[in-house]
Each structure stands twice: as structure tokens, then as C-alpha cells.
Design a protein around this motif. Sequence first.
Motif, PDB file in Angstrom:
ATOM      1  N   LEU A 321       0.841  -1.199   0.000  1.00  0.00           N
ATOM      2  CA  LEU A 321       0.000   0.000   0.000  1.00  0.00           C
ATOM      3  C   LEU A 321       0.875   1.247   0.000  1.00  0.00           C
ATOM      4  O   LEU A 321       1.811   1.372   0.788  1.00  0.00           O
ATOM      5  N   VAL A 322       0.559   2.160  -0.910  1.00  0.00           N
ATOM      6  CA  VAL A 322       1.245   3.454  -0.987  1.00  0.00           C
ATOM      7  C   VAL A 322       0.186   4.542  -0.890  1.00  0.00           C
ATOM      8  O   VAL A 322      -0.767   4.564  -1.687  1.00  0.00           O
ATOM      9  N   SER A 323       0.317   5.421   0.057  1.00  0.00           N
ATOM     10  CA  SER A 323      -0.687   6.451   0.314  1.00  0.00           C
ATOM     11  C   SER A 323      -0.890   7.338  -0.917  1.00  0.00           C
ATOM     12  O   SER A 323       0.067   7.880  -1.484  1.00  0.00           O
ATOM     13  N   GLY A 324      -2.145   7.459  -1.337  1.00  0.00           N
ATOM     14  CA  GLY A 324      -2.491   8.358  -2.426  1.00  0.00           C
ATOM     15  C   GLY A 324      -2.130   7.858  -3.796  1.00  0.00           C
ATOM     16  O   GLY A 324      -2.193   8.638  -4.764  1.00  0.00           O
ATOM     17  N   ALA A 325      -1.755   6.602  -3.955  1.00  0.00           N
ATOM     18  CA  ALA A 325      -1.362   6.091  -5.269  1.00  0.00           C
ATOM     19  C   ALA A 325      -1.887   4.674  -5.445  1.00  0.00           C
ATOM     20  O   ALA A 325      -2.123   3.947  -4.478  1.00  0.00           O
ATOM     21  N   GLU A 326      -2.079   4.314  -6.704  1.00  0.00           N
ATOM     22  CA  GLU A 326      -2.536   2.977  -7.039  1.00  0.00           C
ATOM     23  C   GLU A 326      -1.446   2.242  -7.808  1.00  0.00           C
ATOM     24  O   GLU A 326      -0.747   2.828  -8.646  1.00  0.00           O
ATOM     25  N   ALA A 327      -1.311   0.941  -7.523  1.00  0.00           N
ATOM     26  CA  ALA A 327      -0.311   0.124  -8.214  1.00  0.00           C
ATOM     27  C   ALA A 327      -0.805  -0.239  -9.602  1.00  0.00           C
ATOM     28  O   ALA A 327      -2.018  -0.313  -9.858  1.00  0.00           O
ATOM     29  N   ASP A 328       0.148  -0.451 -10.531  1.00  0.00           N
ATOM     30  CA  ASP A 328      -0.243  -0.839 -11.890  1.00  0.00           C
ATOM     31  C   ASP A 328      -0.909  -2.219 -11.905  1.00  0.00           C
ATOM     32  O   ASP A 328      -1.762  -2.501 -12.729  1.00  0.00           O
ATOM     33  N   ARG A 329      -0.523  -3.063 -10.950  1.00  0.00           N
ATOM     34  CA  ARG A 329      -1.166  -4.374 -10.793  1.00  0.00           C
ATOM     35  C   ARG A 329      -1.229  -4.708  -9.313  1.00  0.00           C
ATOM     36  O   ARG A 329      -0.270  -4.466  -8.575  1.00  0.00           O
ATOM     37  N   ASN A 330      -2.353  -5.268  -8.867  1.00  0.00           N
ATOM     38  CA  ASN A 330      -2.484  -5.626  -7.457  1.00  0.00           C
ATOM     39  C   ASN A 330      -1.723  -6.898  -7.112  1.00  0.00           C
ATOM     40  O   ASN A 330      -1.240  -7.059  -6.002  1.00  0.00           O
ATOM     41  N   LEU A 331      -1.643  -7.813  -8.092  1.00  0.00           N
ATOM     42  CA  LEU A 331      -0.961  -9.093  -7.889  1.00  0.00           C
ATOM     43  C   LEU A 331      -0.015  -9.346  -9.042  1.00  0.00           C
ATOM     44  O   LEU A 331      -0.334  -9.067 -10.206  1.00  0.00           O
ATOM     45  N   ILE A 332       1.167  -9.883  -8.736  1.00  0.00           N
ATOM     46  CA  ILE A 332       2.129 -10.294  -9.758  1.00  0.00           C
ATOM     47  C   ILE A 332       2.619 -11.692  -9.401  1.00  0.00           C
ATOM     48  O   ILE A 332       2.992 -11.957  -8.249  1.00  0.00           O
ATOM     49  N   GLN A 333       2.593 -12.577 -10.386  1.00  0.00           N
ATOM     50  CA  GLN A 333       3.103 -13.929 -10.165  1.00  0.00           C
ATOM     51  C   GLN A 333       4.606 -13.876  -9.922  1.00  0.00           C
ATOM     52  O   GLN A 333       5.363 -13.288 -10.690  1.00  0.00           O
ATOM     53  N   THR A 334       5.036 -14.486  -8.831  1.00  0.00           N
ATOM     54  CA  THR A 334       6.449 -14.462  -8.465  1.00  0.00           C
ATOM     55  C   THR A 334       7.222 -15.516  -9.248  1.00  0.00           C
ATOM     56  O   THR A 334       6.810 -16.680  -9.313  1.00  0.00           O
ATOM     57  N   ASP A 335       8.349 -15.105  -9.834  1.00  0.00           N
ATOM     58  CA  ASP A 335       9.207 -16.056 -10.536  1.00  0.00           C
ATOM     59  C   ASP A 335      10.099 -16.796  -9.551  1.00  0.00           C
ATOM     60  O   ASP A 335      10.477 -16.261  -8.499  1.00  0.00           O
ATOM     61  N   ILE A 336      10.439 -18.019  -9.896  1.00  0.00           N
ATOM     62  CA  ILE A 336      11.336 -18.831  -9.076  1.00  0.00           C
ATOM     63  C   ILE A 336      12.696 -18.876  -9.770  1.00  0.00           C
ATOM     64  O   ILE A 336      12.799 -19.253 -10.937  1.00  0.00           O
ATOM     65  N   LEU A 337      13.724 -18.459  -9.047  1.00  0.00           N
ATOM     66  CA  LEU A 337      15.065 -18.451  -9.630  1.00  0.00           C
ATOM     67  C   LEU A 337      15.626 -19.863  -9.738  1.00  0.00           C
ATOM     68  O   LEU A 337      16.151 -20.260 -10.776  1.00  0.00           O
ATOM     69  N   ASP A 360      12.870 -11.193  -6.905  1.00  0.00           N
ATOM     70  CA  ASP A 360      12.206 -10.009  -6.371  1.00  0.00           C
ATOM     71  C   ASP A 360      11.092  -9.575  -7.324  1.00  0.00           C
ATOM     72  O   ASP A 360      11.124  -9.854  -8.535  1.00  0.00           O
ATOM     73  N   VAL A 361      10.095  -8.877  -6.782  1.00  0.00           N
ATOM     74  CA  VAL A 361       8.966  -8.390  -7.569  1.00  0.00           C
ATOM     75  C   VAL A 361       8.893  -6.873  -7.429  1.00  0.00           C
ATOM     76  O   VAL A 361       8.979  -6.335  -6.307  1.00  0.00           O
ATOM     77  N   SER A 362       8.731  -6.167  -8.547  1.00  0.00           N
ATOM     78  CA  SER A 362       8.656  -4.700  -8.543  1.00  0.00           C
ATOM     79  C   SER A 362       7.276  -4.242  -8.988  1.00  0.00           C
ATOM     80  O   SER A 362       6.694  -4.802  -9.927  1.00  0.00           O
ATOM     81  N   PHE A 363       6.763  -3.208  -8.309  1.00  0.00           N
ATOM     82  CA  PHE A 363       5.474  -2.600  -8.640  1.00  0.00           C
ATOM     83  C   PHE A 363       5.687  -1.129  -8.991  1.00  0.00           C
ATOM     84  O   PHE A 363       6.542  -0.451  -8.394  1.00  0.00           O
ATOM     85  N   LYS A 364       4.890  -0.634  -9.938  1.00  0.00           N
ATOM     86  CA  LYS A 364       4.894   0.783 -10.285  1.00  0.00           C
ATOM     87  C   LYS A 364       3.556   1.398  -9.878  1.00  0.00           C
ATOM     88  O   LYS A 364       2.519   0.747  -9.952  1.00  0.00           O
ATOM     89  N   TYR A 365       3.607   2.685  -9.472  1.00  0.00           N
ATOM     90  CA  TYR A 365       2.419   3.346  -8.937  1.00  0.00           C
ATOM     91  C   TYR A 365       2.069   4.574  -9.774  1.00  0.00           C
ATOM     92  O   TYR A 365       2.902   5.111 -10.520  1.00  0.00           O
ATOM     93  N   SER A 366       0.814   4.996  -9.612  1.00  0.00           N
ATOM     94  CA  SER A 366       0.286   6.089 -10.442  1.00  0.00           C
ATOM     95  C   SER A 366       1.000   7.412 -10.208  1.00  0.00           C
ATOM     96  O   SER A 366       0.976   8.288 -11.075  1.00  0.00           O
ATOM     97  N   ASP A 367       1.637   7.599  -9.055  1.00  0.00           N
ATOM     98  CA  ASP A 367       2.346   8.856  -8.787  1.00  0.00           C
ATOM     99  C   ASP A 367       3.812   8.785  -9.184  1.00  0.00           C
ATOM    100  O   ASP A 367       4.599   9.663  -8.819  1.00  0.00           O
ATOM    101  N   GLY A 368       4.190   7.731  -9.915  1.00  0.00           N
ATOM    102  CA  GLY A 368       5.564   7.602 -10.375  1.00  0.00           C
ATOM    103  C   GLY A 368       6.469   6.829  -9.453  1.00  0.00           C
ATOM    104  O   GLY A 368       7.620   6.529  -9.812  1.00  0.00           O
ATOM    105  N   GLN A 369       6.012   6.508  -8.256  1.00  0.00           N
ATOM    106  CA  GLN A 369       6.838   5.751  -7.338  1.00  0.00           C
ATOM    107  C   GLN A 369       6.916   4.286  -7.773  1.00  0.00           C
ATOM    108  O   GLN A 369       6.142   3.806  -8.602  1.00  0.00           O
TER     109      GLN A 369
END
Length: 760
Positions: A321-337, A360-369
Motif C-alpha cells: 500500500l502506498v498512500s495516495g497512489a494505485e499500483a499498476d497491478r495488485n498481484l504479480i506472479q512471483t518467478d522462481i530463480l 524479487d517483484v517490482s510494482f509501479k504506482y500512479s504517482d511515479g513511485q
Amino acid sequence: MPLLFLILLLTPFTTNSIDIPFDSEPNISIDGFIDETSWDQALIIENFTTVAPDNNEPAKYMSKFYLISNQRGLYVAAENHQPNDSIVARFSARDQGELGDHITINLDTSGEGKYGYYFTIFSGGSINDGTLLPEKERLPQWDAPIDFQTALGNGVWTAETFIPWAVMQIPSSKVNNQIGISLERQIAHAGEKVGFPHIGENSQLFLSAFEKVGVVINHPEDNVYFYPYVSYSKDTVRNVNAENVGTDVYWQFNDSNQFSATINPDFGQIENDEIIVNFTDNAIFFPEKRPFFLENQDIFRIQGPNLLYTRRIGDSTTAPLVSGAEADRNLIQTDILSAIKLVGQWNDMRYGVFAALEDDVSFKYSDGQSAKVDGGKFYALRSNYEKVTPDGTQWAIGGLMTYVNQETEASVLALDNRYVSGNGKLLFDSSLITSEVGAVHGFGSQARLTYRQNERFLHRLRFRYYSDDFNINDMGFLGRNDLIEHYYRFTFFSTNSRFWQQLENDFRWFYQRNTQGEELNNNPFIVGSVVMNSLNRFSWTIGVDRDNFEDRRSRGNGSFKKNNTPIIRFGWGSDNSKSFVQEHFLEYNPEFVGGREWEWGGEFKWSPNDSLTNEIEMTYAHRTNAIIHVDANRMDGYDMEESSITLRSNWLIAPKHEVRFGLQWLGIIAMDSASYRIQNRTLVKTQETLDNDFSISRVNFQIRYKYEFAPLSDLFLVFGRAGFVDDALENDRTNPYDMLSDAFNSKTSNAFSAKIRFRF
């Protein structure tokens, strides 16, 4: 005379034993036809008796099994005589076979009844395989690279197979020694099973009662197998393309030990999970379907909860959760190394080591974070010391440790034991488990006692205790904690009646309470089933859901009292050796506050020929005043209609070429009919606004082509679609056809995948 006495004294006493002939270079082609001259020197077994129903009579039809070995493995052939018009050949997917004529080869490679393997070959060209645990437990989560074929002749069907030694765990002490073997044949049209040696269906013993046979096992010291793969997938809805290349490696570095690893694994699902809508706070179990995780998983199993639930690995990651921003996706399938596994045996000690690393899994948010979630690290260590005494008594003691490093650290330590009496009548096992998640500690324990009084009476007792802080769900699976349970089950068996082949009837008593002392269940049940001489089948459940408490439905907002009401279920099934088979059930269940549930289910199977099987499953449930959590301590009663349809088709279009079709749909219409609040552990009706009507329509569709060009070497072409809508009430499209078509056309996923894997 003294000399003769001395000679007799020094001469070792021997017992009659069966030896499987050894041929270093047998001239055998696995094509289903037993026509090679090498079979002339094989061990032949043909003295089969009827084991189900257990009348110990000579088999109705002649069965002849041939066994011969070489340094690489065991060759087995079976000659199964019966009239051609009585042969029931049904094709099914691997490990999905239930119907039709088949043979089963059971092997106890420990030679002492500790563990084993089974291989079931159907006359229609399908196979089930898996592992065996004492005394009669079959675990299908194991696939072996064995070669097999079946053939149909005049008044006989035949099968040939080759089972490599390298795919099975064999103690070093058993090289050039004895293993246990049991051979079975199911005659579908008669509803009978014959076997060698004679081990009745309700016998106290199974695995430890196998016939001991001498065999030369001398496979090479090192066996290395590679399973590389290449895959491509494209989802036109999510606009995601994925290309992957990787490999699995299996190294059998001696008779008893195997190391396996996977590099850049492709753990994509070839099969969809069942659609389930969960209105409770209890976790839902989904079975593991990924081959690497299924291999040798039984060594990590203890009696009690599943401490190594590998579906946790590579699961979806939720966006922080990031205050005031929405993630590009709520869920991302985790890759196994990567993942590794080491399993084996040293003298009487079996062990297993497991590790897996996520990316690792990375998320992008509507405010650029952006935000990164670290991938998890999963570890498990298992040891189990097993001993068999001269009188056949088995006992074992072991331990299992797991450790997970994700957002928090979580660890579990378990100690378990098992005892099986020499005559197989008494089985006792138990486990003690501690959990630690962060700074929170929990405790769990389980004990189970099984007493087989004779072949007609069986008693089971079970005790479970899970503290309210007990938590193994970072790497294991537990439906719920905060539980104390007592369970007793008495089973009565009857065979060879004038009216039925097999009758099984249970009396069960089920008592549960939570650690606060609230009684959750105190229910007696009668559960039974019967197979008539006509091969029609009937089943029944009659019980009482007594006054007690429900403590999970409110999702942590308090417990409430339930009503005392009956539970009734009746089922009927037709002769499953016919080309058309049907099963039906009708069930009545109480809801919590005066409501009722009526449910009907039907399953229809049609096999127009040996290579095509079609199945339809349908259920319909009508529920009144079904209690569902709304918010805080508010619980609303709903009048609900729930329907489901499942379609499956398996088509063997040519040898090794298989097409599978599957569709599952679930639809729910729920009308808010009453509101309640939890007060003093009672649901008290209120006059709040009833505006929480809802609908759910969810569908999964898949069609898959598989070409098996060598054992465990396959080409897959898969198209799948998933859909979900929740606006059936708003759009007045509430009949099942409209709900299904709307969900199908919604296309939440629309993907094509291609994958090739091969073993060398």
C-alpha cells in the motif's frame, strides 16, 4: 554317522524363494505384444486368486505375468485372458484413470515393507503411478519415466512395461538381494480384482505382505538425467508475452541417493485449479501440479498438517500500500530463480533436503513511485529413522524443520513417530510441532491410532491440538488453528452377500472445540456405501449437527450459536464398466440460523470408443438464510442459488497423441434477506438496510494437445481462457446460460502457450 550329522549341521537351511531371471541384454521391444523369445526365460506367475470381493477363490479368467530383469531395470509383461466383448478399455489422462480393465505392479524396493511404488496400466493405454507408504497408503504425486504399451488380441489383452531401477529408491543393502512384489488385475465388467500373493481388500497387511523375490540390481553408480525445456506464452488480454528456457537435472549418484536441481524453472500451470468461492476464514487447499515439486515429496510428509506445501513457492505477490497512489497491478506472479532437492537413504535413515529461491517483484504506482518486494527463501530438512524387527514390527522416528525468509522470518520444527505391529493390526503415529513467526510462538500436536480387529471390523481414533498462535502457513498448509479435536470411527465390512459384493458402513463421532472452550462440533454420523452384485452403487450419510458455535465465519468478530439440525445425503451410481456411467447425489444441510440447503449433483461419463471419454458434472444448490460476513460484527442472511458445470474430454487421437478439453463454470445469485449482529455469542436480527445483493460468475476454459515422443518427454500446445463477471443482477441476466456466456466473453485472460520438454 557322526560325519553325516556334521554335514547336516553345517549345511545352511534354505526356504523356497522366487528369483527373477537376469538377462544383461534382453531382446524385448515394448510394443504390447509378448512375442519376443527373451520372455521364454522369464519368471511366470499365474496362480492368482480373487482379492475383491475377498473370497480367496481361483481367478475367473487366466492371468499370466512375466518378469525378467537386467542391470538397468525390470521388464514386466501381462497376459490377461477374457472374452473380447467383456474387455473395458478406457483412455484417461495420466494418474486420472479409474474405469476399465487394468493391471497393477506394486514394488517394495525396501524389501522390508517400509515404502514402495505402484504402476497401474490400463487396457486403454493410460497409466497411474505413485508411491506406497505402510500399510495401504497410495500417493499419486510421483511420475516415473517408464515405457509401456498395451495391445488387444483374440480373447486376451496384453501389456508390456520397463521400469528403470534408477527411478526408485533402493537401499544399498538390497543390491543383489530381495524386494517385495504384488501383482493385481482388475476385471471391470465383473467388478472383481485378482492378485498375487493373496492380500484381501480388507486385510490388515498390504505393503509388508508382498511376495519376496530375488533380483539382481546393478545399475551404474552414476545416472544423470536432464529435462531441458523451451516455452512461449502470449496473453492477448493482459498483453503479456513470455519466453523461457531452462532445465531440470536429476543425478542418481548411487543406489540410494538422488540430487535434483532446476535452473530458471518454468512452473507454469498445465492444468487449471478448481474454481472455489470461499465465504469463510479457513484456508483453501489446492493440490500441487508442478512436476519438480511433486518428485520425492513423500519423504517430507509427516502425519498431521502439511508442513511443506510447495504451492506457497512462486505464489502471487500483493502490491504494498502506498498512500495516495494505485499500483499498476495488485498481484504479480512471483518467478522462481532456482530450487534444489536431495533425497536418499543411509542404512535405516531416510533424509531429504530442499531449498528454493524466488525472484524479487517490482510494482509501479500512479504517482511515479515504485516498490520492490524481496523474493522468498524456502528451506526444509527431513530425517526419518525406520526399523523393521524380525517379527515384522515396524517403527520409525523422525524430524522435519522448515525455514522461510520473506517479509518476516518463519520456522517450524516437528518430531514424529510411527509404529506398526508385526501382524498389521495396530498402527500408531503422532507428531509434535512448534512454530515461530517473528516473535510469535505456537504449538501443535496430533496422534492417530488404528486398530484392525479383523477383516470385518476397523477402529480409528484421532486427536489434534493447535494453539491459537500456531501458524505454519508460510511454507505449510493448515486450514485453521485454535482447535482441539477428538475423532472416532468404527467401520464394518461385509463381502460376498446374496445382494452385494462389498458393503462398508461407518459410525463416526466428531468433537471439536477451540482453545477458549467453545464447542464447535459434537456430531455423530453414519456413513456407508455398498456395491451391489449388479455393480450399481449406493452411498449414504446420516448425522446430526448439534447445537454448538461457529467461530470463523465472522472473520475475527466473535462467535455465535448454531442450531441443532439433521444432515442427510444419499447417492447412487450405475455400473462403471459400461460405456455410459452416471452418478447422482441429493444432500440436505442446515444453515446456521433456521436456514436450509438442498443440493443435487450429477456426473455423466460417456465413452463411445476406447480412445475417447467425455464427462459432465453438474451441481445445483438452493440455500435459504445462508449467513455471510458483511462488516465488523454484522452477518447477513442470503437466499442463494449456486450452480456449477464441469466438462472434460480426453481423446487419444493416435498413440502418444492426446487432446484434453476442459471447462468449469461456477455461478452464484445471492439476495440479501436478513441482517444480524453478533451479541453475547448469538446472532440477533436487526432492521438494517438490505442492499448487499451480489452475483458471481466465473469460468475457466482450456484445450490442450500433448505429444509424448519419449517417456516424460512432451510437446504441449495449450489455449486457455478465464472470465469473471459480477453484474448479472444489474443486467437481469441471471439464468445459467447467460451467466456462463457473459463470463466466457469477459476474457480476463486469453492465452496461448507452447512448451517442449525432453529427457536425456
